[in-house]
Design a protein around this motif. Sequence first.
Motif, short mmCIF file in Angstrom:
data_model
loop_
_atom_site.label_atom_id
_atom_site.label_comp_id
_atom_site.label_asym_id
_atom_site.label_seq_id
_atom_site.Cartn_x
_atom_site.Cartn_y
_atom_site.Cartn_z
N SER A 214 0.83 -1.21 0.00
CA SER A 214 0.00 0.00 0.00
C SER A 214 0.86 1.26 0.00
O SER A 214 1.95 1.28 0.58
CB SER A 214 -0.92 0.01 1.22
N TYR A 215 0.40 2.26 -0.71
CA TYR A 215 1.08 3.56 -0.82
C TYR A 215 2.44 3.46 -1.53
O TYR A 215 3.30 4.31 -1.34
CB TYR A 215 1.25 4.20 0.57
N THR A 216 2.63 2.42 -2.34
CA THR A 216 3.82 2.36 -3.20
C THR A 216 3.38 2.38 -4.67
O THR A 216 2.30 1.91 -5.01
CB THR A 216 4.66 1.10 -2.95
N ASN A 217 4.22 2.95 -5.52
CA ASN A 217 3.98 3.00 -6.95
C ASN A 217 5.21 2.51 -7.70
O ASN A 217 6.34 2.73 -7.27
CB ASN A 217 3.66 4.43 -7.42
N GLY A 218 4.97 1.86 -8.84
CA GLY A 218 6.04 1.51 -9.74
C GLY A 218 6.00 2.42 -10.96
O GLY A 218 4.95 2.94 -11.33
N ARG A 219 7.17 2.61 -11.57
CA ARG A 219 7.22 3.47 -12.74
C ARG A 219 8.26 2.93 -13.73
O ARG A 219 9.36 2.51 -13.33
CB ARG A 219 7.60 4.89 -12.33
N PHE A 220 7.91 2.92 -15.02
CA PHE A 220 8.84 2.47 -16.06
C PHE A 220 8.93 3.56 -17.11
O PHE A 220 7.92 4.09 -17.58
CB PHE A 220 8.35 1.17 -16.70
N VAL A 221 10.18 3.92 -17.48
CA VAL A 221 10.42 4.95 -18.49
C VAL A 221 11.26 4.35 -19.62
O VAL A 221 12.33 3.79 -19.38
CB VAL A 221 11.16 6.16 -17.88
N TYR A 222 10.74 4.43 -20.83
CA TYR A 222 11.42 3.92 -22.03
C TYR A 222 11.78 5.12 -22.88
O TYR A 222 10.99 5.63 -23.66
CB TYR A 222 10.49 2.97 -22.78
N LYS A 223 13.01 5.63 -22.71
CA LYS A 223 13.40 6.90 -23.30
C LYS A 223 13.83 6.75 -24.76
O LYS A 223 14.09 5.64 -25.24
CB LYS A 223 14.54 7.53 -22.50
N ASN A 224 13.93 7.87 -25.43
CA ASN A 224 14.51 7.91 -26.77
C ASN A 224 15.92 7.34 -26.71
O ASN A 224 16.75 7.79 -25.93
CB ASN A 224 14.53 9.36 -27.26
N GLY A 225 16.20 6.33 -27.53
CA GLY A 225 17.50 5.70 -27.53
C GLY A 225 17.56 4.40 -26.75
O GLY A 225 18.60 3.72 -26.77
N ALA A 226 16.48 4.01 -26.07
CA ALA A 226 16.45 2.74 -25.36
C ALA A 226 16.52 1.59 -26.35
O ALA A 226 15.97 1.68 -27.46
CB ALA A 226 15.19 2.64 -24.51
N SER A 227 17.18 0.50 -25.98
CA SER A 227 17.34 -0.65 -26.87
C SER A 227 16.68 -1.89 -26.27
O SER A 227 16.76 -2.12 -25.07
CB SER A 227 18.82 -0.95 -27.12
N SER A 228 16.06 -2.68 -27.15
CA SER A 228 15.47 -3.95 -26.75
C SER A 228 16.01 -5.06 -27.65
O SER A 228 16.14 -4.87 -28.87
CB SER A 228 13.94 -3.90 -26.87
N TRP A 357 17.88 -2.34 -18.12
CA TRP A 357 17.70 -1.13 -17.31
C TRP A 357 18.94 -0.27 -17.50
O TRP A 357 20.05 -0.69 -17.22
CB TRP A 357 17.54 -1.50 -15.84
N SER A 358 18.76 0.93 -17.97
CA SER A 358 19.87 1.83 -18.21
C SER A 358 19.37 3.26 -18.04
O SER A 358 18.24 3.48 -17.62
CB SER A 358 20.43 1.64 -19.62
N SER A 359 20.22 4.21 -18.39
CA SER A 359 19.77 5.60 -18.31
C SER A 359 18.67 5.87 -19.32
O SER A 359 17.95 6.87 -19.21
CB SER A 359 20.96 6.54 -18.58
N ASN A 360 18.48 4.97 -20.29
CA ASN A 360 17.43 5.14 -21.29
C ASN A 360 16.19 4.30 -21.02
O ASN A 360 15.16 4.50 -21.67
CB ASN A 360 17.97 4.80 -22.69
#
Length: 392
Positions: A214-228, A357-360
Amino acid sequence: MQKFCAIVAGAGLVATLVSAGPGVANAVEEGPPVISGAATRADGAPFSAGASVGVFAVERDDRATSIGSEVRSVPVAAGTVGSGGRFDLRIDDVATVEEFADANGVVDLEVRALDGAEFAPFALSRKLTRSGDALSFADPSVDAERNVKTRDAGSESIAMRATGTAVSSAEVGMQPTSARTSSATPFTQVCGETKTKNLGVRRVLVGATYALASYTNGRFVYKNGASSNLGVVYSANAKKGSWSKAGTVSRSSDAGVDYGNRYGGTAYYTYFTYGQYAQWCRPVGSTKNSVYNHVVRATGYAGGSQVASAPVPTATKCTNFSNNTTITRSSTSSNTWEQAVNFIGPLGVTLTAKTGWSSNAAMSYTNKSGSTKRVCGTKGYWGGTPERAVTK
């Protein structure tokens, strides 16, 4: 315009086998990078010692190209399999590898091995970094901005398994073993791929968070330049149900997505384009292509986003997660999603995806409560290699 390159034995394309230990080298102190692995037959038995194996650089296809467009595949290393089906191939043809790299320094490679009639292909992409005369390889999906040699991207050995058949080394673009050691007239041919289908835009799973406390959130950011790293499949006849998974290619985003703060188990998707290709070779001077295999892979990033609920994994590697704090993963690699891309309809298979998981491409959790919670990894602790993480 169609462009091809001849395969010429004894013309600087033949690599000497080196003892580099297991794995795809991601950092090289001296000399060219090395591709290592093991090849097995369809029944699981290792390829015979002396079987042909080679590495090819594959020209990138623009996602807007039409049916019938052709790209090159050019050999950059060659050798033979040793004991237990193992091989270490040194890439001496660095110039071709760099020529085939995209704007981000990522090149598509394909390893091919042939034992008798059993043929094993394997796709992989590597990010190139040059320091003086030395060229190093790294997994593009893993934090490229931390130039560390302990990156898990370069430590795994590729595992190839026969998925088709071939009549000869020449049919799949490799020099016969005798041509590597004899002074006879060099064996020559050209190889490439022809696009046979545009498979359109496909939704790809690139991340997930599991904020259960409770009262926790997750967040995912896939930035410009991210690689998969996106799964590749091969088939001898291109019929539904005949496709086999064998490696990945890396594709990078040119537009970012911030999926926002999410509670509960949440899966994050974006979209990539895919194409199907017929792989072929032909003797130098001939105009007739001989198709020996077919491949499906991602061709580019389409952008966009979708969010869906995700089942929560079991996570037992726990540490405290203090109140009013945010923790972020921005290095090492994340989970490989086995059913990340649905091709059941046209191909009869699902494809994999892994986003590092990286800066991107970063994952974070925020604890907004007045009490301490826990953050738990499925494979390791949050500060190590959690793979997937759950708040409790």
